[in-house]
Scaffold this active site. Structure first.
Site, PDB file in Angstrom:
ATOM      1  N   TYR A  18       0.956  -1.254  -0.089  1.00  0.00           N
ATOM      2  CA  TYR A  18       0.247   0.181   0.199  1.00  0.00           C
ATOM      3  C   TYR A  18       0.953   1.318   0.131  1.00  0.00           C
ATOM      4  O   TYR A  18       0.710   1.710   1.155  1.00  0.00           O
ATOM      5  CB  TYR A  18      -1.001   0.233   1.160  1.00  0.00           C
ATOM      6  CG  TYR A  18      -1.557  -1.116   1.045  1.00  0.00           C
ATOM      7  CD1 TYR A  18      -2.918  -1.158   0.791  1.00  0.00           C
ATOM      8  CD2 TYR A  18      -1.876  -2.234   1.448  1.00  0.00           C
ATOM      9  CE1 TYR A  18      -4.226  -1.716   0.244  1.00  0.00           C
ATOM     10  CE2 TYR A  18      -2.696  -3.433   1.865  1.00  0.00           C
ATOM     11  CZ  TYR A  18      -3.677  -2.867   0.907  1.00  0.00           C
ATOM     12  OH  TYR A  18      -4.584  -4.664   0.944  1.00  0.00           O
ATOM     13  N   TYR A 145     -12.064  -7.737   6.558  1.00  0.00           N
ATOM     14  CA  TYR A 145     -10.996  -7.253   5.898  1.00  0.00           C
ATOM     15  C   TYR A 145     -10.823  -9.381   5.616  1.00  0.00           C
ATOM     16  O   TYR A 145     -10.562  -9.656   6.283  1.00  0.00           O
ATOM     17  CB  TYR A 145      -9.893  -7.178   6.519  1.00  0.00           C
ATOM     18  CG  TYR A 145      -8.479  -7.252   5.294  1.00  0.00           C
ATOM     19  CD1 TYR A 145      -8.641  -6.431   4.447  1.00  0.00           C
ATOM     20  CD2 TYR A 145      -7.482  -8.220   5.669  1.00  0.00           C
ATOM     21  CE1 TYR A 145      -7.252  -6.273   3.411  1.00  0.00           C
ATOM     22  CE2 TYR A 145      -6.110  -8.317   5.108  1.00  0.00           C
ATOM     23  CZ  TYR A 145      -6.237  -7.776   3.671  1.00  0.00           C
ATOM     24  OH  TYR A 145      -5.706  -8.032   2.852  1.00  0.00           O
ATOM     25  N   ASP A 246     -13.340 -17.133   8.120  1.00  0.00           N
ATOM     26  CA  ASP A 246     -11.851 -16.871   7.991  1.00  0.00           C
ATOM     27  C   ASP A 246     -11.180 -16.086   9.679  1.00  0.00           C
ATOM     28  O   ASP A 246     -10.557 -15.256  10.301  1.00  0.00           O
ATOM     29  CB  ASP A 246     -11.802 -15.342   7.836  1.00  0.00           C
ATOM     30  CG  ASP A 246     -10.311 -14.538   7.057  1.00  0.00           C
ATOM     31  OD1 ASP A 246      -9.141 -15.609   7.255  1.00  0.00           O
ATOM     32  OD2 ASP A 246     -10.270 -13.944   6.453  1.00  0.00           O
ATOM     33  N   LYS A 275      -1.510 -16.767   7.998  1.00  0.00           N
ATOM     34  CA  LYS A 275      -0.413 -16.086   8.737  1.00  0.00           C
ATOM     35  C   LYS A 275       0.523 -17.122   9.838  1.00  0.00           C
ATOM     36  O   LYS A 275       0.869 -17.431   9.112  1.00  0.00           O
ATOM     37  CB  LYS A 275      -0.907 -14.871   9.716  1.00  0.00           C
ATOM     38  CG  LYS A 275      -1.936 -14.575   8.816  1.00  0.00           C
ATOM     39  CD  LYS A 275      -2.355 -12.661   9.256  1.00  0.00           C
ATOM     40  CE  LYS A 275      -1.909 -11.428   7.385  1.00  0.00           C
ATOM     41  NZ  LYS A 275      -3.489 -11.307   7.722  1.00  0.00           N
TER      42      LYS A 275
END
Ligand code: PLP
Length: 429
Positions: A18, A145, A246, A275
């Protein structure tokens, strides 16, 4: 060692997450890592408050993870998974089977969190296709997200992930407001109303509900009441809709439970993990489904699940992940996370009344200070580095999620730095 010419090269030619190539924010060259420390190339050592975005849960360079990697590297770093299997993948999935909610029976290995989410969405679509129903919508909440690929992005918060940039390409799904009841607060029964209404209205179009359980991560670091999840599970059962959780950020102990769905004592039909799966050593993710979902998918027109990443089941990543599972099974993480949470309660909760602070939220080894004004990223990042800590704020969020192995004096340095930063008006926009 990176020269200033190398750093100029980085600024000119390399995209960071980003960031702009026209006016990039400064980057800090890192030479090495060890335990909870990140060593900059100028020799300064920073206490890590980020676990490299939820990943390095046992700290960096954990000897057992390194040993597993070295051993696997010398034997078989990679082999295709089509028509082949190997011990690292089988051992990892055997461990996962004992750790995941017990209804999850079939595991698909993939290479990143976003891909695990894509896989979960595709499973849900194939599930309904196999049952002869044309269902193409997903129901989710705002402020979520789920990753940066198109399918995942289509279920991320529409504003945060700037859906307008990709309009007419991005599929449009169904959003309801994010849960408002706080994790440790009182459950407000009308919190579920919008969700229930949307589910009942679109009951024949919705393939699945997808949610981050209890903690909404990159979409705002919000922590909501587990009753919301319990009711979502019950409504999905009532309306016959699949539930995808998630757990890519929340999985493997971060919220004080091995998986955040345990706060609500529910089980999803499909779960995504990633992750911390490899303890932060390398990228690996997985999507686990119930036998019913898996068998329905494979009983459909295609006869198979239509996905197969090139690096699926990468032995090196699986071997490291399995070593990580062995560390987790020793259960030291539980006391470690409890201690971090207790420290956050003492050190961060009092900040809630500060004039620059809008809210403080704590769950497990996650501590969030939401500020009233957006932070000045470059200035605050520099301030933290000067304080000897690595904390990466974004927007109006200054948050900590350190490696579980952090010791009290190191944790104190993190919370002292956050405390000092919120006092400094010049660090805000
Ligand atoms: C980070 C994250 C993802 C995406 O994972 P990547 O490995 O970055 O693709 C998906 N869902 C959640 C909840 C995440 O935190």
């Amino acid at each position: 060692m990176l020269s200033s010419a190398d750093l100029d090269f980085d600024r000119r030619h390399i995209w960071h997450p980003y960031t702009s190539v026209i006016d990039p924010l400064p980057v800090y060259p890192v030479a090495r890592t060890e335990g909870v420390y990140i060593e900059l190339s100028d020799g300064r050592k920073l206490v890590d408050g980020m676990s490299s975005w939820w990943c390095a849960q046992h700290g960096y360079n954990h000897p057992e993870l390194l040993a597993a990697a070295h051993k696997q590297l010398d034997t078989m770093p990679h082999i295709m998974f089509g028509g082949i299997t190997h011990e690292p993948a089988v051992r990892l999935c055997q461990s996962l089977k004992t750790m995941l909610p017990e209804n999850l029976d079939c595991i698909f290995l993939a290479d990143s969190g976003s891909v695990a989410v894509e896989v979960s969405l595709k499973m849900a679509l194939q599930y309904w296709h196999a049952r002869g129903e044309a269902r193409s919508k997903f129901l989710t909440v705002e402020r979520g997200y789920h990753g940066d690929t198109f399918g995942a992005m289509s279920v991320c918060d529409p504003v945060n992930s700037m859906h307008n940039l990709y309009r007419r390409f991005l599929p449009e799904h169904i959003f309801v407001p994010a849960p408002q009841s706080r994790f440790n607060g009182e459950w407000q029964p009308n919190d579920i109303t919008a969700f229930q209404t949307a589910l009942s209205q679109h009951r024949n179009d919705i393939a699945a509900v997808i949610l981050e359980p209890v903690v909404q991560g990159a979409g705002g670091m919000r922590v909501y009441h587990p009753e919301y999840l319990r009711q979502v599970r019950a409504l999905c059962d009532e309306y016959g809709v699949l539930l995808i959780l998630d757990e890519i950020a929340t999985g493997f102990g971060r919220t004080g439970k091995l998986f955040a769905c345990e706060h609500a004592a529910i089980q999803p039909d499909i779960m995504c993990i990633g992750k911390a799966l490899t303890g932060g050593m390398m990228t690996l993710s997985a999507t686990a489904a119930t036998r019913h979902v898996a068998e329905t998918v494979c009983g459909g027109e295609a006869g198979v699940f239509m996905h197969g990443p090139t690096f699926m089941g990468n032995p090196l990543a699986c071997a490291v992940a399995e070593a990580n599972m062995q560390i987790l099974k020793r259960n030291e993480w539980q006391a470690q996370v409890v201690a971090i949470e207790a420290h956050f309660q003492t050190a961060l909760t009092p900040l809630a009344v500060h004039e620059n602070v809008a809210d403080v939220r704590i769950i497990g080894a996650v501590g969030v200070v939401e500020t009233r004004r957006p932070v000045n990223m470059a200035a605050m990042q520099q301030f933290f580095v000067q304080q000897g800590v690595w904390i990466r704020p974004f927007g109006r969020l200054v948050y900590l999620m350190p490696p579980y192995i952090i010791r009290p004096h190191e944790l104190q340095r993190l919370t002292d730095a956050v405390n000092a930063a919120v006092q400094k008006t010049e660090l805000f926009q």
